[in-house]
Design an enzyme around this catalytic site. Structure first.
Site, PDB file in Angstrom:
ATOM      1  N   HIS A  47       0.564  -1.668   0.231  1.00 31.76           N
ATOM      2  CA  HIS A  47       0.089   0.395   0.176  1.00 31.76           C
ATOM      3  C   HIS A  47       0.600   1.086  -0.085  1.00 31.76           C
ATOM      4  CE1 HIS A  47      -3.321   2.068   1.808  1.00 31.76           C
ATOM      5  NE2 HIS A  47      -2.741   3.123   1.353  1.00 31.76           N
ATOM      6  N   ASP A  62       1.774   3.648   2.866  1.00 33.53           N
ATOM      7  CA  ASP A  62       0.816   4.426   1.707  1.00 33.53           C
ATOM      8  C   ASP A  62       1.637   6.057   1.177  1.00 33.53           C
ATOM      9  OD1 ASP A  62      -2.017   5.394   1.643  1.00 33.53           O
ATOM     10  OD2 ASP A  62      -2.719   6.271   3.554  1.00 33.53           O
ATOM     11  N   ASP A  63       1.907   7.087   2.007  1.00 38.67           N
ATOM     12  CA  ASP A  63       2.012   8.185   1.719  1.00 38.67           C
ATOM     13  C   ASP A  63       3.335   9.130   2.521  1.00 38.67           C
ATOM     14  OD1 ASP A  63       0.111   8.648  -0.937  1.00 38.67           O
ATOM     15  OD2 ASP A  63      -0.634   8.679   1.102  1.00 38.67           O
ATOM     16  N   HIS A  86      -9.377   1.175  -1.301  1.00 37.86           N
ATOM     17  CA  HIS A  86      -9.363   2.001  -0.045  1.00 37.86           C
ATOM     18  C   HIS A  86     -10.971   1.494   0.330  1.00 37.86           C
ATOM     19  CE1 HIS A  86      -5.955   2.908  -1.629  1.00 37.86           C
ATOM     20  NE2 HIS A  86      -5.213   4.220  -0.066  1.00 37.86           N
ATOM     21  N   GLU A 118     -11.110   3.170   6.126  1.00 31.11           N
ATOM     22  CA  GLU A 118     -10.098   4.669   6.205  1.00 31.11           C
ATOM     23  C   GLU A 118     -11.268   5.344   7.007  1.00 31.11           C
ATOM     24  OE1 GLU A 118      -8.322   6.718   3.484  1.00 31.11           O
ATOM     25  OE2 GLU A 118      -6.848   7.259   4.852  1.00 31.11           O
ATOM     26  N   HIS A 134       1.389   5.098  -2.301  1.00 35.00           N
ATOM     27  CA  HIS A 134       1.000   5.451  -3.566  1.00 35.00           C
ATOM     28  C   HIS A 134       2.576   5.876  -4.217  1.00 35.00           C
ATOM     29  CE1 HIS A 134      -3.565   5.782  -2.145  1.00 35.00           C
ATOM     30  NE2 HIS A 134      -2.705   5.722  -1.635  1.00 35.00           N
TER      31      HIS A 134
HETATM   32  N1  HPA Z   1      -6.940   7.153   1.071  1.00 35.31           N
HETATM   33  C1  HPA Z   1      -7.585   7.537   0.071  1.00 35.31           C
HETATM   34  N2  HPA Z   1      -6.612   8.519  -1.004  1.00 35.31           N
HETATM   35  C2  HPA Z   1      -4.855   8.617  -1.139  1.00 35.31           C
HETATM   36  C3  HPA Z   1      -4.713   8.222   0.190  1.00 35.31           C
HETATM   37  C4  HPA Z   1      -5.341   7.269   1.119  1.00 35.31           C
HETATM   38  O1  HPA Z   1      -4.466   7.123   2.217  1.00 35.31           O
HETATM   39  N3  HPA Z   1      -3.573   8.311   0.005  1.00 35.31           N
HETATM   40  C5  HPA Z   1      -3.037   8.926  -1.667  1.00 35.31           C
HETATM   41  N4  HPA Z   1      -4.598   8.490  -2.135  1.00 35.31           N
HETATM   42 ZN    ZN Z   2      -3.136   4.414   0.778  1.00 31.84          ZN
END
Ligand code: HPA
Ligand code: ZN
Length: 346
Positions: free
Chosen positions: A14, A275-276, A194, A197, A16
């Site tokens: 996971h 994630d990011d 996703h 969340e 991006h």
């Molecule tokens: N959630 C949803 N969209 C996203 C995320 C995330 O954590 N990171 C980059 N786009």
């Molecule tokens: Zn994500």
């Protein structure tokens, strides 16, 4: 044990790629493309990374990627990630990209995928990392826009392993993309999304039942629904959990409140991911270490998380077996080192 978190071989599932865009690289690519960044300095940009929720992060995330224009930019972005991942013992990565965030700015799909694909090949040669691309649709855009994006990706068939769903979750349920995901599966692609969340457990059910996902990204709100929790355990459905992201985006108020340990205790196939990482304060081993500290994860739980990452991957059975035996070797090596430590001190 902190050391074990770093040295364990892992798959990252996971991630991006646009979320790995570090401020230093944003400024240097902006300069190369003669684009002005609306922040005075790298430090000023980094200081703006204070988020209230998912949307406040997404606003900066989309602004940052605006400087990406050429194949070389996408290549540089991805290679910088692979270098970091290699340093944290990532052996395999399944990487999201957001084509609509680029095509909407006039950058062609081909530029994006060519740049990323070159980095994928180079990282195998340079670091030995295997990787696959997952094309995400922006769920706050229309289903028609997602379908158009899918059409432009068809010619790249085997460069993409799966399609996914990201961006603003609440108000954009998985069922909105039923037709697009049906078409993706008919084309031989796997699906992920996703869900859970910020959105409710019903979105996780929809991702499973309607989009027929092979993994759920995040999924942390699933535990609010006892039937769903049971279903995830029975099916051994993987969740790609992102601890530092969840705290930065205020899904949990503190890492100590995170339900990752509970998931492991229940027998859910949870994995740890970043994630990011450029926005949330750490790459995958940093997430392992932070979660281990805050939740007092045991050595067995750390090993379990590393194994889960390969079980939940889209590798072939032979590749998976090879990587799992590398986890076994790392664990044996670790136990050996600790035995030596103990006896030297005696
Ligand atoms: N959630 C949803 N969209 C996203 C995320 C995330 O954590 N990171 C980059 N786009
Ligand atoms: Zn994500």
């Amino acid at each position: 044990m902190e050391k074990l978190a770093g040295t364990l071989p892992k798959a990252e599932l996971h991630l991006h790629i646009e979320g790995t865009f570090e401020p230093e690289l944003i400024f240097s690519i902006a300069e190369r493309n003669k684009i002005k960044v609306p922040f005075a300095s790298v430090e000023a940009l980094r200081a703006a990374y204070e988020f209230q929720d998912l949307q406040s992060f997404l606003d900066l995330y989309y602004a940052g990627m605006n400087v990406l224009r050429t194949e070389e930019d996408f290549y540089d972005l991805a290679l910088a990630y692979f270098e970091k991942a290699h340093a944290q013992n990532v052996l395999h990565a399944e990487i999201f990209f957001d084509p609509q965030a680029h095509t909407a700015r006039g950058i062609s799909f081909d530029v994006v995928i060519e740049g990323l694909s070159k980095a994928v090949s180079e990282s195998k040669k340079k670091f030995g990392i295997t990787s696959k691309l997952i094309m995400c649709f922006l769920r706050d855009q229309s289903a028609e826009s997602a379908m158009e994006t899918l059409e432009s990706a068809l010619k790249y068939g085997d460069r993409i392993v799966a399609v996914g769903l990201d961006s603003a979750e609440v108000g954009n349920p998985p069922q909105k993309f039923k037709d697009v995901f049906d078409r993706a599966r008919a084309n031989g692609w796997l699906t992920v999304a996703h869900a859970g969340e910020e959105g409710p457990p019903e979105y996780v059910w929809e991702a499973l039942k309607i989009l027929k996902v092979s993994r759920v990204d995040h999924g942390v709100r699933s535990l609010e629904d006892a039937d769903l929790t049971r279903h995830l355990i029975e099916e051994q459905m993987a969740l790609t959990v992102c601890p530092l992201s969840n705290v930065r985006l205020k899904v949990f108020s503190h890492l100590k409140q995170h339900n990752l340990k509970k998931m492991l205790e229940l027998g859910i196939r949870a994995t740890i991911n970043s994630d990011d990482p450029a926005y949330f304060g750490g790459y995958v081993s940093d997430n392992f270490r932070a979660a281990q500290n805050a939740l007092e994860l045991s050595q067995e739980e750390l090993e379990n998380l590393a194994r889960n990452s390969f079980h939940a991957s889209f590798l072939t059975d032979a590749e998976r077996a090879k990587y799992l035996s590398m986890v076994d070797d790392a664990v044996k090596h670790w136990h050996g080192l600790n035995r030596q430590d103990c006896c030297q001190h005696d």
